[in-house]
Design a protein around this motif. Sequence first.
Motif, PDB file in Angstrom:
ATOM      1  N   VAL A   1       0.845  -1.203   0.000  1.00 39.68           N
ATOM      2  CA  VAL A   1       0.000   0.000   0.000  1.00 39.68           C
ATOM      3  C   VAL A   1       0.876   1.247   0.000  1.00 39.68           C
ATOM      4  O   VAL A   1       0.629   2.205  -0.750  1.00 39.68           O
ATOM      5  N   GLU A   2       1.911   1.244   0.804  1.00 39.31           N
ATOM      6  CA  GLU A   2       2.811   2.398   0.880  1.00 39.31           C
ATOM      7  C   GLU A   2       3.534   2.622  -0.449  1.00 39.31           C
ATOM      8  O   GLU A   2       3.682   3.752  -0.909  1.00 39.31           O
ATOM      9  N   VAL A   3       3.997   1.543  -1.083  1.00 37.31           N
ATOM     10  CA  VAL A   3       4.676   1.670  -2.379  1.00 37.31           C
ATOM     11  C   VAL A   3       3.724   2.226  -3.425  1.00 37.31           C
ATOM     12  O   VAL A   3       4.092   3.094  -4.225  1.00 37.31           O
ATOM     13  N   ARG A   4       2.472   1.727  -3.447  1.00 35.55           N
ATOM     14  CA  ARG A   4       1.479   2.262  -4.390  1.00 35.55           C
ATOM     15  C   ARG A   4       1.257   3.754  -4.153  1.00 35.55           C
ATOM     16  O   ARG A   4       1.171   4.540  -5.092  1.00 35.55           O
ATOM     17  N   SER A   5       1.160   4.147  -2.886  1.00 29.69           N
ATOM     18  CA  SER A   5       0.953   5.550  -2.547  1.00 29.69           C
ATOM     19  C   SER A   5       2.133   6.396  -3.016  1.00 29.69           C
ATOM     20  O   SER A   5       1.954   7.466  -3.618  1.00 29.69           O
ATOM     21  N   LEU A   6       3.335   5.922  -2.770  1.00 30.53           N
ATOM     22  CA  LEU A   6       4.519   6.653  -3.209  1.00 30.53           C
ATOM     23  C   LEU A   6       4.595   6.723  -4.735  1.00 30.53           C
ATOM     24  O   LEU A   6       4.983   7.747  -5.312  1.00 30.53           O
ATOM     25  N   HIS A   7       4.215   5.655  -5.392  1.00 30.88           N
ATOM     26  CA  HIS A   7       4.196   5.626  -6.860  1.00 30.88           C
ATOM     27  C   HIS A   7       3.199   6.639  -7.390  1.00 30.88           C
ATOM     28  O   HIS A   7       3.498   7.377  -8.356  1.00 30.88           O
ATOM     29  N   ASP A   8       2.025   6.721  -6.780  1.00 27.33           N
ATOM     30  CA  ASP A   8       1.020   7.698  -7.197  1.00 27.33           C
ATOM     31  C   ASP A   8       1.520   9.123  -6.965  1.00 27.33           C
ATOM     32  O   ASP A   8       1.338   9.999  -7.821  1.00 27.33           O
ATOM     33  N   GLU A   9       2.142   9.354  -5.816  1.00 26.23           N
ATOM     34  CA  GLU A   9       2.687  10.685  -5.525  1.00 26.23           C
ATOM     35  C   GLU A   9       3.767  11.062  -6.547  1.00 26.23           C
ATOM     36  O   GLU A   9       3.835  12.215  -6.999  1.00 26.23           O
ATOM     37  N   LEU A  10       4.600  10.108  -6.906  1.00 25.31           N
ATOM     38  CA  LEU A  10       5.648  10.358  -7.884  1.00 25.31           C
ATOM     39  C   LEU A  10       5.045  10.719  -9.241  1.00 25.31           C
ATOM     40  O   LEU A  10       5.516  11.639  -9.919  1.00 25.31           O
ATOM     41  N   ARG A  11       4.000  10.005  -9.633  1.00 24.99           N
ATOM     42  CA  ARG A  11       3.319  10.328 -10.895  1.00 24.99           C
ATOM     43  C   ARG A  11       2.748  11.748 -10.860  1.00 24.99           C
ATOM     44  O   ARG A  11       2.869  12.501 -11.831  1.00 24.99           O
ATOM     45  N   GLU A  12       2.111  12.095  -9.745  1.00 15.36           N
ATOM     46  CA  GLU A  12       1.555  13.447  -9.609  1.00 15.36           C
ATOM     47  C   GLU A  12       2.660  14.492  -9.671  1.00 15.36           C
ATOM     48  O   GLU A  12       2.515  15.524 -10.327  1.00 15.36           O
ATOM     49  N   PHE A  13       3.761  14.229  -9.025  1.00  9.62           N
ATOM     50  CA  PHE A  13       4.877  15.167  -9.009  1.00  9.62           C
ATOM     51  C   PHE A  13       5.440  15.348 -10.422  1.00  9.62           C
ATOM     52  O   PHE A  13       5.712  16.472 -10.857  1.00  9.62           O
ATOM     53  N   GLN A  14       5.572  14.222 -11.130  1.00  8.02           N
ATOM     54  CA  GLN A  14       6.087  14.292 -12.497  1.00  8.02           C
ATOM     55  C   GLN A  14       5.095  15.018 -13.406  1.00  8.02           C
ATOM     56  O   GLN A  14       5.499  15.777 -14.294  1.00  8.02           O
ATOM     57  N   ALA A  15       3.790  14.782 -13.191  1.00  6.95           N
ATOM     58  CA  ALA A  15       2.792  15.458 -14.008  1.00  6.95           C
ATOM     59  C   ALA A  15       2.825  16.978 -13.758  1.00  6.95           C
ATOM     60  O   ALA A  15       2.708  17.764 -14.684  1.00  6.95           O
TER      61      ALA A  15
END
Length: 135
Positions: free
Chosen positions: A116-130
């Motif tokens: 769950v934490e990795v998914r959350s970090l992955h989503d945050e990274l995508r948002e940051f990159q976007a």
Amino acid sequence: MKWQQRKRFITRRGLIYSLVLCLFILGLGGVGFWILEPTAITLSDGLWLAFTTAATVGYGDIVPSTHASRVFSVLVVLLGLAVLSLVTASVAAMFVEVEERQIERDLMHEIGALRVEVRSLHDELREFQAQRNAP
């Protein structure tokens, strides 16, 4: 999950087989002492002598007095120790299995939380990159 059930069944069945083997050896030892030992007048005396010999207790109320019964008592002691070791190992395996299942459950819970934490970090990274790529 099926492997866990099989493992539990084998462990418990091993304990049952060990106990049956123990009873068989004690019964055979009792009959042997009843036949070989003159002071073991009844079958119950032979069984008692087999038990005290296999358990290496040796209370001294009945002791092997002939050479044949002494040799037989050595065999009963060795078999008794072997079977006692099997029973002890089976009981220990049952205790370890319970503890092992708890550890496995805890680990699976931790792995789930990490996913769950990795998914959350992955989503945050995508948002940051976007946000970074946006004009």
